[in-house]
Design a protein around this motif. Structure first.
Motif, mmCIF file in Angstrom:
data_model
loop_
_atom_site.group_PDB
_atom_site.id
_atom_site.type_symbol
_atom_site.label_atom_id
_atom_site.label_comp_id
_atom_site.label_asym_id
_atom_site.label_seq_id
_atom_site.Cartn_x
_atom_site.Cartn_y
_atom_site.Cartn_z
ATOM 1 N N TYR A 43 -33.968 20.771 -0.486
ATOM 2 C CA TYR A 43 -34.091 20.068 0.793
ATOM 3 C C TYR A 43 -33.816 18.579 0.612
ATOM 4 O O TYR A 43 -33.893 18.044 -0.502
ATOM 5 N N ARG A 238 -24.163 15.509 4.740
ATOM 6 C CA ARG A 238 -24.846 16.760 4.409
ATOM 7 C C ARG A 238 -25.578 17.326 5.622
ATOM 8 O O ARG A 238 -25.643 18.541 5.809
ATOM 9 N N ALA A 242 -24.803 21.140 6.975
ATOM 10 C CA ALA A 242 -25.788 22.220 6.842
ATOM 11 C C ALA A 242 -27.051 22.018 7.667
ATOM 12 O O ALA A 242 -27.959 22.838 7.599
ATOM 13 N N GLN A 246 -31.903 21.926 6.022
ATOM 14 C CA GLN A 246 -31.316 22.712 4.935
ATOM 15 C C GLN A 246 -32.246 22.702 3.725
ATOM 16 O O GLN A 246 -32.848 21.687 3.381
#
Length: 334
Positions: A43, A238, A242, A246
């Motif tokens: 994470y 990022r 995602a 994520q």
């Protein structure tokens, strides 16, 4: 006997005990989530910081809702009066909000690059920085025994967490010099920021009659905004690929909850005690972590150095309590 104590005194020591439990759990789960969980993508620390601030806002808002006798209208009116119409008071918290956001991100960096022992020992330097900022910003007068207790405390914590060489222990050797440097610098910066922000927030809490929960909503809103912007700046690509959540798992949620509750517990502690005493509670949590590792996890064997360090921490706590005994009674009478 405890029931005969004044409510504020009982609340202070109860909050300190809860802080020890929260700090211990947070360090262990954060370290575990960043280094020992290898299934799937990790994470984003910036996302966890933002999530913790959002959770803190929700909890504080619910408490304000309870204080207004479950009246949504009364709660909205109070929030409008205290936060929106007193914008200048709210903006005063922009400084600690930004520093706390930076500090929380730095702790993730530190625990991703340092082993738990090195991290915990180094992070105790925040006790010293807090004491220094308390003297200069709050005008606190620390006597000889208090200064001595800080030195004894630091020596005790260092001995308790002193790394022990072993033939089978190769984890420390794997860490590169650059990783160690990044971790240590992150902890040092977090210590300075923690000391300054904590004392700054303590000064605001003790100088104004505003509810501690309203103050935390103000602080949380600013921290959330600054943290969200920081997440987009550093992890924007990022996040777009995602999503913000994520790599989240059950352990990640536990870390977020503990971090959110930690902020509220610290706020209560510094309202009824002070930042230096909060630092002692954090130091005790290091000993508790070691005891949990020995009796429950069975992965730690205490040495004579550990025992000496534990005794020094206990002595330091008594030294500090002895020095502040009279002022504490005066504060209770007020």
């Amino acid at each position: 006997m405890l029931l005969s104590w004044p409510h504020s005194l009982r609340l202070k020591y109860f909050s300190l005990c809860v802080l020890v439990l929260q700090t211990t759990s947070l360090v262990l789960t954060m370290r575990f989530s960043r280094t020992l969980v290898e299934e799937g993508p990790k994470y984003l620390p910036s996302s966890a910081v933002v999530s913790a601030e959002l959770l803190k806002i929700i909890v504080c808002t619910f408490i304000v809702f309870l204080q207004n006798n479950f009246s949504v209208r009364a709660m909205n009116q109070q929030l409008k009066e205290e936060i929106v119409k007193k914008l200048s008071e709210t903006l005063k918290l922009a400084v600690p909000a930004g520093i706390y956001t930076l500090q929380n991100n730095l702790l993730y960096v530190a625990l991703s690059n340092l082993d738990a022992a090195t991290y915990q020992v180094t992070y105790q330097l925040k006790i010293l920085t807090t004491a220094i900022f308390s003297v200069f910003m709050l005008g606190k007068k620390l006597g000889f025994y208090q200064w001595l207790s800080l030195l004894v405390l630091m020596a005790g914590v260092t001995l308790v967490q002193w790394p022990v060489e072993s033939m089978g222990d190769s984890e420390h050797k794997v860490l590169s010099a650059s990783s160690q440097f990044i971790g240590v610098m992150a902890v040092l910066m977090a210590c300075v920021s923690s000391g300054f922000a904590g004392v700054y927030f303590e000064k605001i809490l003790k100088e104004t009659p505003q509810s501690i929960w309203l103050r935390n909503i103000q602080l949380g809103l600013l921290s959330f905004a600054l943290g969200f912007v920081g997440m987009l700046v550093y992890d924007g690509e990022r996040v777009r690929k995602a999503g913000m959540f994520q790599g989240y798992s059950a352990i990640t949620c536990v870390v977020v909850i503990l971090q959110a509750l930690g902020g509220l517990i610290v706020a209560v502690v510094i309202k009824y005690a002070d930042n230096i005493l909060k630092g002692f509670a954090t130091s005790v949590s290091i000993i508790v972590s070691s005891l949990v590792s020995y009796f429950i996890l069975a992965d730690f064997n205490p040495t004579s150095v550990f025992v000496i360090g534990a005794l020094l921490v206990i002595v330091a706590t008594f030294l500090y309590s002895y020095e502040v005994k009279t002022p504490l009674i005066s504060a209770i009478k007020v």
